[in-house]
Scaffold this active site. Sequence first.
Site, PDB file in Angstrom:
ATOM      1  N   GLU A  59      21.818 -22.339 -17.770  1.00  0.00           N
ATOM      2  CA  GLU A  59      21.091 -21.349 -16.958  1.00  0.00           C
ATOM      3  C   GLU A  59      22.064 -20.368 -16.296  1.00  0.00           C
ATOM      4  O   GLU A  59      21.786 -19.182 -16.180  1.00  0.00           O
ATOM      5  CB  GLU A  59      20.235 -22.069 -15.917  1.00  0.00           C
TER       6      GLU A  59
ATOM      7  N   ASP B 183       0.836  -1.191   0.000  1.00  0.00           N
ATOM      8  CA  ASP B 183       0.000   0.000   0.000  1.00  0.00           C
ATOM      9  C   ASP B 183       0.875   1.247   0.000  1.00  0.00           C
ATOM     10  O   ASP B 183       2.093   1.173   0.224  1.00  0.00           O
ATOM     11  CB  ASP B 183      -0.936  -0.011   1.216  1.00  0.00           C
TER      12      ASP B 183
END
Length: 755
Positions: free
Chosen positions: A616, A536
């Site tokens: 990777e 928030d």
Amino acid sequence: MSIQFDPQDKTITLHTRQTTYQMQISDTGHVLHLYYGRRIDGMCLDYLHILTDCGFSPNCYENRLRRQVSQDILPLEYSAAGCGDYRVPALECVSAQGITGADLRYVRHEITGGKYRLPGLPAAFAGEGEAQTLSLVLADQATGLEAELLYGVFEAADMITRAAVFHNRGKAAIRLDRASSLCLDIPFDGDWDLLHFHGRHCMERMPERVRLMHGIQSVSSRRGASSHHHNPFAVLMASDATRTQGACIGVMPVYSGNHRTDIEVNQANAIRVVSGLGGDLFSWQLEPGDSFHAPEVILCHTDGGLEDLTHRYHAFLNRHVIRSPWRDRVRPLLINSWEAMTCDFDAEKVLKFAGEAARLGVEMVVLDDGWFGTRDDDNAGLGDWWANEKKLPGGIRPLSDVIHGMGLKFGLWIEPEMVNENSDLYRAHPEWVLAVPGRKPVMARNQLVLDMGNPAVVAHLYGVFSALIRENGIDYIKWDMNRNIADAHSAALPPHRQLEASHRYMLGVYGLLDRLTGEFPEVLFENCAGGGGRFDAGMLYYTPQIWCSDDSDAIERLTIQAGTAVGYPVGTMGAHVSICPNQQTGRTVPFGTRAIVAMSGTFGYELDPAQLSEAEKRQMRVLAERYRRFYDVIHRGLYYQLADPGERGDFAAWAFVAADGGQALLNLVVTRTHANTHGIHLRLRGLDPEAQYRLAELIVEGCDRPDGEYLGGAGLEGRVFTGAGLMYAGLTLPPMRGDYPGVQLLLERMDAEAL
Ligand code: GLA
């Protein structure tokens, strides 16, 4: 002047670049709300309100013979219970003399330069000349309660902030049961929808658009946190508004605790929005002479559709709410230990992890949960914030020194607000937790919640964490909160103040964050509450990034991040590449696709590099470089969600366009693969229509055709596009085979000489 008072018609008008907000003081002293919408200059808009005698809608005493003037029907700027307005009230209160409600009438107003502040609370801030403040004071004669409405007008940013301060000027105590920051009456103007963001742990902020119905709809949390379940951000959208056009009004509370936004459609089809503190878990005792500050709400209106609203909130939060110096800096590429090792590690394992990560281009190692007290799993240790010497002999400092010696930054996980029963802190201070006397506490993750409203608790935590950061060379803190509050009862408060515990809790959390972030501005703080349980604007004031979700599955993240980004900037969303099969969903997504998704956030890793294949690992080095190359366009560009994961079913697409239109990065992830398909068609937005763009880069991940071949198939190689072509006609990419392939496509404007 962006705030004007007209003594003739008694209007107060707030102007931002593209909006106007107008109110009027009536002859009875009620403050009427006249308008909030697209900018209108030089006009009193009081003719909008037709007065009618409306059955069962009462009149104030002065209007007893003017039955067409009813406070139940008129749009009011701020309305309290108990004065004949039956709509959802912004203020509910009762005085010690037993007087309920308030009849709020105009007392005075004041216009000042700069932006008001709210002591102890997060609130938007403004630089020189960027904002003006209106203070509008209403009062109730019977009790002496004053409601001071505060408006911060950010003209260039096109935003208005609202807050309220309540002053008890009477002789008896007054209990506030609802103290809203915002009341907004919108006259009937066709149908409106509510866009809100519900969710759950591991699937936060899922947008849902519903038609407003008569009666009251709410967006709220009673969990002691803004919550995974219902984010405080809400948007009203005219029913014909879309992503790219139409009226939208955003309401974004700058608050991280219990919240409540009620939206009522009344008998006249008019809408009232009331947002702030209220509900059964809030009240505040206001003694004579005391004041109470209700938290801020950021209000935004646009006629340009949801995307424009998003751009305004992103820009505003970035410039006027997030105050960490890290806001403007490239964040270090981090690796977090949680999914790699949970609590199961020792110094040797951590150093191996760090060493491997350093070789792969990572810049910061974050040691997550498990480094302190007797923490071997999540049943013990919270509260005992000293290093577990069995795992880390000599403490944190030696580890931090070696990691720094590798050229890496070093971060730690903490969960300051919590305690386990099995901890020295709880054994020493059982009275420091929120608990209802005579009842066994409600448990969650086998932990209890500290009473952050008790200054002694906060003082203790400040001592512990400031020393931890100072003495161990900490560069980053992940501040977690891993349960919701159930027993909001404080041993430090008298019985009549118990309903203050939840808000006092938030004030304590904010106070601690304020001190620590103030004392250590160079430390990068990331907020977290079991992922995005406290995502928030209140938290963003202190911490420039928030771990977006405990769900690190890239395909799930498409929905979570798209929902979050409607209100919050992408640079605030903590996002990591984790191992596959994913720990939350069991799904396997190509490494490169996982990176495309995480890059539209803070970007980092949540895996053990030792488990990666050589390919990777090579990819990690490439990604570290790509992360830096794309940083500016992603973090400072405008964000366009081109296709929602749920919308067309088969793919999600989003783009970032540099503010000057010079660069655009298109991101696309295929979520469902079919045979015999005909390509993926998209239209871009936000480009310069006149300009010419070249395809500067095309990265294809997880597709069974190599980049070059794919590019050939796309017929895009060597092509020059116009902005108008890319926006109006669009772009078609060839179909992609494989599981969850993804694309990043960089377009660059060609300068005149290059043509
Ligand atoms: C929460 C966080 C995770 C991790 C764990 C540790 O769930 O969201 O990222 O830090 O706590 O316990």
